[in-house]
Design a protein around this motif. Sequence first.
Motif, short mmCIF file in Angstrom:
data_model
loop_
_atom_site.label_atom_id
_atom_site.label_comp_id
_atom_site.label_asym_id
_atom_site.label_seq_id
_atom_site.Cartn_x
_atom_site.Cartn_y
_atom_site.Cartn_z
N GLU A 193 64.15 34.59 7.25
CA GLU A 193 65.09 33.79 7.20
C GLU A 193 65.97 33.45 6.35
OE1 GLU A 193 61.78 31.45 6.11
OE2 GLU A 193 60.98 30.77 8.06
N ASP A 222 68.24 28.39 24.30
CA ASP A 222 67.08 26.85 23.30
C ASP A 222 67.63 27.41 21.85
OD1 ASP A 222 64.39 27.83 22.51
OD2 ASP A 222 65.05 27.78 24.43
N ARG A 223 67.78 27.55 20.21
CA ARG A 223 67.49 28.03 18.73
C ARG A 223 66.34 29.05 18.87
NH1 ARG A 223 71.60 26.89 15.67
NH2 ARG A 223 73.53 25.53 16.44
N ALA A 224 65.53 27.97 19.55
CA ALA A 224 64.22 28.53 19.50
C ALA A 224 63.45 30.95 19.67
CB ALA A 224 62.65 27.67 19.60
N THR A 225 63.85 30.47 20.95
CA THR A 225 63.92 31.38 22.03
C THR A 225 64.98 32.35 21.13
OG1 THR A 225 63.60 30.36 24.01
CG2 THR A 225 64.18 32.34 24.13
N LEU A 238 66.47 32.91 17.58
CA LEU A 238 65.17 33.03 16.52
C LEU A 238 64.51 34.22 16.71
CD1 LEU A 238 65.81 32.21 13.86
CD2 LEU A 238 64.01 30.98 14.17
N ALA A 239 63.58 34.02 18.49
CA ALA A 239 62.53 35.47 18.45
C ALA A 239 62.63 36.64 18.77
CB ALA A 239 62.04 34.60 19.75
#
Length: 264
Positions: free
Chosen positions: A6, A56-59, A61-62
């Motif tokens: 992070e 999207d940001r979540a994907t 980030l993954a």
Amino acid sequence: MSDKFEACHAITAKWEGGWSDHPADPGGKTMFGITQATLSAYLGRPASDREIRNLDRATALAIYRERYWKRVAGDELPAGVDLCVYDFGVNSGPDRAVKSLQAALGVKADGWVGNLTLKALAEQADIARVIADLCDRREIFLRGLPTFSRFGKGWLNRLADIRNRAMRMSRGAPQTPPVIAPAEGTAKAVPAPPAEKTVSTEQKVGGAAAGAVVVTTTLGPVAGFWRDNKDVLSDPIFLAVAGVLAAVVIFMLLRRPKTVEEQA
């Protein structure tokens, strides 16, 4: 998600920006620093223009965690070195980043962080020197790219920020205020792919994605074992001992037992 990831990604993400589709950028269409080719490999199929534009940001980030942070063994690296290697990997490829780290440490540059690389890092009394050496190597690589005249200023600004923050991390010092990075991010600092007139970009992306799926599915466990133990398995002493043992086993298997007449 580790705290180390992070902390490092928060810095890298500012430089990667949002949507970008600069004609001179080797990365091509990019959202949050994720290229269309990288998204295709992650999905296991060609990603459409619409999919990369609406990533999207979540994907994202993954993808960063799986394909970059884990690939450079970020959790195993000392503070500061983790940021340097991770950001280098995101901008120019994990393999190049790890090999540069290994060159700075004076160990075999095979592109994988294994036992010998981690041992060399653990024995380093001056982590700041490693960070400085790694950043210097990154700058030399950047200056040698054909697109440096167009994107070099942004790359060097990014590198200066990463160097400063990595040094502070290594000393346990608090981070400085966020930098003002370009809204469109910085271009991918990688060699431009060779032109292939007979194969379309979509076909190349699709083929790469399909190949990645096949390799991951059929060779994943073997590749993982090799990656985690490559330093030991490629050691000359280990290879010599393994060769002797293999010869003994082969001799025992091929040795013909004596017949009753020969024993009499």
